[in-house]
Design a protein around this motif. Sequence first.
Motif, mmCIF file in Angstrom:
data_model
loop_
_atom_site.group_PDB
_atom_site.id
_atom_site.type_symbol
_atom_site.label_atom_id
_atom_site.label_comp_id
_atom_site.label_asym_id
_atom_site.label_seq_id
_atom_site.Cartn_x
_atom_site.Cartn_y
_atom_site.Cartn_z
ATOM 1 N N ILE A 1 70.459 49.477 64.677
ATOM 2 C CA ILE A 1 70.497 48.316 63.789
ATOM 3 C C ILE A 1 69.063 47.962 63.422
ATOM 4 O O ILE A 1 68.190 47.885 64.291
ATOM 5 C CB ILE A 1 71.176 47.102 64.481
ATOM 6 C CG1 ILE A 1 72.601 47.448 64.941
ATOM 7 C CG2 ILE A 1 71.166 45.880 63.556
ATOM 8 C CD1 ILE A 1 73.570 47.712 63.811
ATOM 9 N N THR B 1 66.362 45.632 62.995
ATOM 10 C CA THR B 1 66.129 44.262 63.464
ATOM 11 C C THR B 1 64.686 43.794 63.314
ATOM 12 O O THR B 1 64.349 42.708 63.784
ATOM 13 C CB THR B 1 66.534 44.125 64.940
ATOM 14 O OG1 THR B 1 65.749 45.031 65.712
ATOM 15 C CG2 THR B 1 68.013 44.401 65.138
ATOM 16 N N GLY C 1 69.399 43.632 59.483
ATOM 17 C CA GLY C 1 70.616 43.666 60.284
ATOM 18 C C GLY C 1 71.540 44.803 59.891
ATOM 19 O O GLY C 1 72.637 44.925 60.440
ATOM 20 N N ASN C 2 71.087 45.642 58.953
ATOM 21 C CA ASN C 2 71.912 46.764 58.503
ATOM 22 C C ASN C 2 71.971 47.862 59.559
ATOM 23 O O ASN C 2 70.988 48.131 60.251
ATOM 24 C CB ASN C 2 71.341 47.372 57.219
ATOM 25 C CG ASN C 2 71.445 46.458 56.034
ATOM 26 O OD1 ASN C 2 72.153 45.470 56.062
ATOM 27 N ND2 ASN C 2 70.720 46.783 54.972
#
Length: 83
Positions: free
Chosen positions: A30, A32, A42-43
Amino acid sequence: MACPLRAHRILFQQELPGGWVVLHWRMTGIHTGDAFGFAASGNPVDINGQDILRVVDGKITEIYHVEELLKLTQQISIGTQSA
């Protein structure tokens, strides 16, 4: 880049004469933290890579590394869908 790993898996490994090793791997995680000029999105990220390395006396003496950086930046870009 801050990207907590969910998995970093070796998909293929082959040892060759002269201490050479070929690896094909997959990394998922992820996004972050800031990376490549993009704020944390957040992808999810999911890329593959290859390494060709030479090991002499238990130490890596040469390494050739390739990973899908274009795919990675597309995945962490806000508003861009994963390829």
